[in-house]
Motif scaffolding. Structure first.
Motif, PDB file in Angstrom:
ATOM      1  N   ILE A 162       0.838  -1.193   0.000  1.00 22.57           N
ATOM      2  CA  ILE A 162       0.000   0.000   0.000  1.00 22.57           C
ATOM      3  C   ILE A 162       0.879   1.251   0.000  1.00 22.57           C
ATOM      4  CG2 ILE A 162      -1.701   1.310   1.333  1.00 22.57           C
ATOM      5  CD1 ILE A 162      -2.849  -1.312   2.291  1.00 22.57           C
ATOM      6  N   VAL A 163       0.542   2.177  -0.879  1.00 19.68           N
ATOM      7  CA  VAL A 163       1.272   3.447  -0.979  1.00 19.68           C
ATOM      8  C   VAL A 163       0.856   4.338   0.195  1.00 19.68           C
ATOM      9  CG1 VAL A 163       1.723   5.474  -2.409  1.00 19.68           C
ATOM     10  CG2 VAL A 163       1.323   3.236  -3.489  1.00 19.68           C
ATOM     11  N   HIS A 164       1.821   4.845   0.949  1.00 17.14           N
ATOM     12  CA  HIS A 164       1.555   5.660   2.133  1.00 17.14           C
ATOM     13  C   HIS A 164       0.689   6.879   1.790  1.00 17.14           C
ATOM     14  CE1 HIS A 164       5.516   3.774   2.347  1.00 17.14           C
ATOM     15  NE2 HIS A 164       5.482   3.816   3.662  1.00 17.14           N
ATOM     16  N   GLY A 165      -0.309   7.142   2.631  1.00 23.06           N
ATOM     17  CA  GLY A 165      -1.097   8.358   2.472  1.00 23.06           C
ATOM     18  C   GLY A 165      -0.275   9.621   2.628  1.00 23.06           C
ATOM     19  N   PRO A 166       0.549   9.742   3.673  1.00 19.90           N
ATOM     20  CA  PRO A 166       1.374  10.946   3.821  1.00 19.90           C
ATOM     21  C   PRO A 166       2.341  11.169   2.656  1.00 19.90           C
ATOM     22  CG  PRO A 166       1.263   9.754   5.883  1.00 19.90           C
ATOM     23  CD  PRO A 166       0.641   8.865   4.855  1.00 19.90           C
ATOM     24  N   MET A 167       2.821  10.080   2.056  1.00 16.87           N
ATOM     25  CA  MET A 167       3.709  10.242   0.908  1.00 16.87           C
ATOM     26  C   MET A 167       2.942  10.784  -0.291  1.00 16.87           C
ATOM     27  SD  MET A 167       6.371   7.571  -0.881  1.00 16.87           S
ATOM     28  CE  MET A 167       5.141   6.594  -1.754  1.00 16.87           C
ATOM     29  N   GLN A 168       1.703  10.296  -0.511  1.00 13.15           N
ATOM     30  CA  GLN A 168       0.875  10.855  -1.578  1.00 13.15           C
ATOM     31  C   GLN A 168       0.620  12.344  -1.334  1.00 13.15           C
ATOM     32  OE1 GLN A 168      -2.669   8.535  -2.810  1.00 13.15           O
ATOM     33  NE2 GLN A 168      -1.943   6.969  -1.405  1.00 13.15           N
ATOM     34  N   ALA A 169       0.296  12.698  -0.087  1.00 17.76           N
ATOM     35  CA  ALA A 169       0.048  14.107   0.239  1.00 17.76           C
ATOM     36  C   ALA A 169       1.298  14.943  -0.017  1.00 17.76           C
ATOM     37  CB  ALA A 169      -0.401  14.233   1.694  1.00 17.76           C
ATOM     38  N   THR A 170       2.463  14.417   0.328  1.00 21.71           N
ATOM     39  CA  THR A 170       3.713  15.135   0.099  1.00 21.71           C
ATOM     40  C   THR A 170       3.948  15.355  -1.394  1.00 21.71           C
ATOM     41  OG1 THR A 170       4.709  14.283   2.139  1.00 21.71           O
ATOM     42  CG2 THR A 170       6.221  15.019   0.410  1.00 21.71           C
TER      43      THR A 170
END
Length: 278
Positions: free
Chosen positions: A209-217
């Protein structure tokens, strides 16, 4: 049965964490996201690097079988097996500079139980007040959701609607190395981001799963590229997961004085929505 009265006793609980932002941390952050920039002391730090600073340092023996810290401590001991960062909002007041001591004061703001489409959900709202060498640099609201185990069809991207294509669009390959590097940057032991056999066999997902915080960043970085400076206000909300089984896209479109942004598969649903304002 969730004892909401017991869990709401955590409201008002505080935690204080600090870490020196060293050139080495900035170098690793820039390398992870393929960024160029000055990493010397005194240089302006890249936006969202605060998410990589002063993470909870829980002893390995105190981690649960999923790699998360055991229940309790600062966060309330919600008796549901899945936990995710559902969304958040950032108000930026000043810049962080390399070589400064960054301090995060965290406060539990609310704990609420709701019945959703997939069952019982528990939402925990946390406010983070971040300062850098004593200057207030940002205020963050973090929305955490606890939930039960997904049924097999709840994560199937084919059942969801096709996402629109943004005026601005970039393609990202969610390689195992990228996900591992972000987990390392944030000292995140959650196995769904790096342990492929576990995530498929134990949690029933098709891939890491791709991290949510990384997507936000990444969406924040796209907004900064488009306007030439990072926004003063940024908020995001997760709608569906992204996995490492296919490339995904970063999208943006003009929206009045701001930008609306989203992540999605090239042929799949919107995974995260965001808005940036200057």
């Amino acid at each position: 049965m969730i004892d909401i009265d017991h869990l709401r006793q955590w409201i008002g609980r505080e935690e204080l964490q600090s870490e020196l932002l060293t050139p080495a941390i900035v170098e690793r952050f820039n390398a992870t996201f393929n960024l160029q920039g000055d990493t010397e002391n005194g240089a302006k730090a890249p936006a969202m690097i605060h998410l990589c600073l002063a993470p909870p340092a829980i002893p390995t023996e105190e981690l649960g079988p999923d790699g998360h810290p055991a229940r309790g401590g600062f966060l309330p001991p919600v008796p549901l097996p899945r936990r995710m960062w559902a969304g958040g909002a950032f108000s930026f007041h000043d810049d962080i500079h390399v070589g400064e001591m960054v301090t995060r004061r965290s406060i539990i703001q609310d704990v609420v139980v709701k019945e959703g489409r997939t069952g019982t959900l528990c939402f925990v709202t946390v406010e983070h007040q971040v300062d850098s060498d004593g200057r207030a640099v940002l205020t963050e609201r973090q929305d955490i959701v606890y939930r039960g185990v997904d049924s097999p069809d709840t994560t199937a991207k084919k059942t969801l609607s096709i996402a629109p294509e943004g005026e601005y669009r970039l393609t990202v390959q969610p390689s195992a190395a990228l996900l591992f590097r972000y987990s390392a940057l944030t000292f995140n032991g959650h196995r769904i981001h790096y342990d492929a056999p576990y995530v498929r066999e134990e949690e029933g997902y098709p891939g890491l799963i791709v991290h949510g915080p990384m997507q936000a960043t990444m969406l924040m970085q796209l907004a900064e590229q488009i306007r030439g400076r990072h926004p003063l206000q940024f908020e995001f909300r997760s709608l569906s997961p992204l996995f490492d089984d296919a490339d995904f896209t970063l999208n943006a479109a003009e929206d009045g004085a701001g930008l609306k942004l989203w992540t999605s598969y090239a042929d799949g649903p919107v995974a995260m929505v965001a808005r940036a304002e200057w």
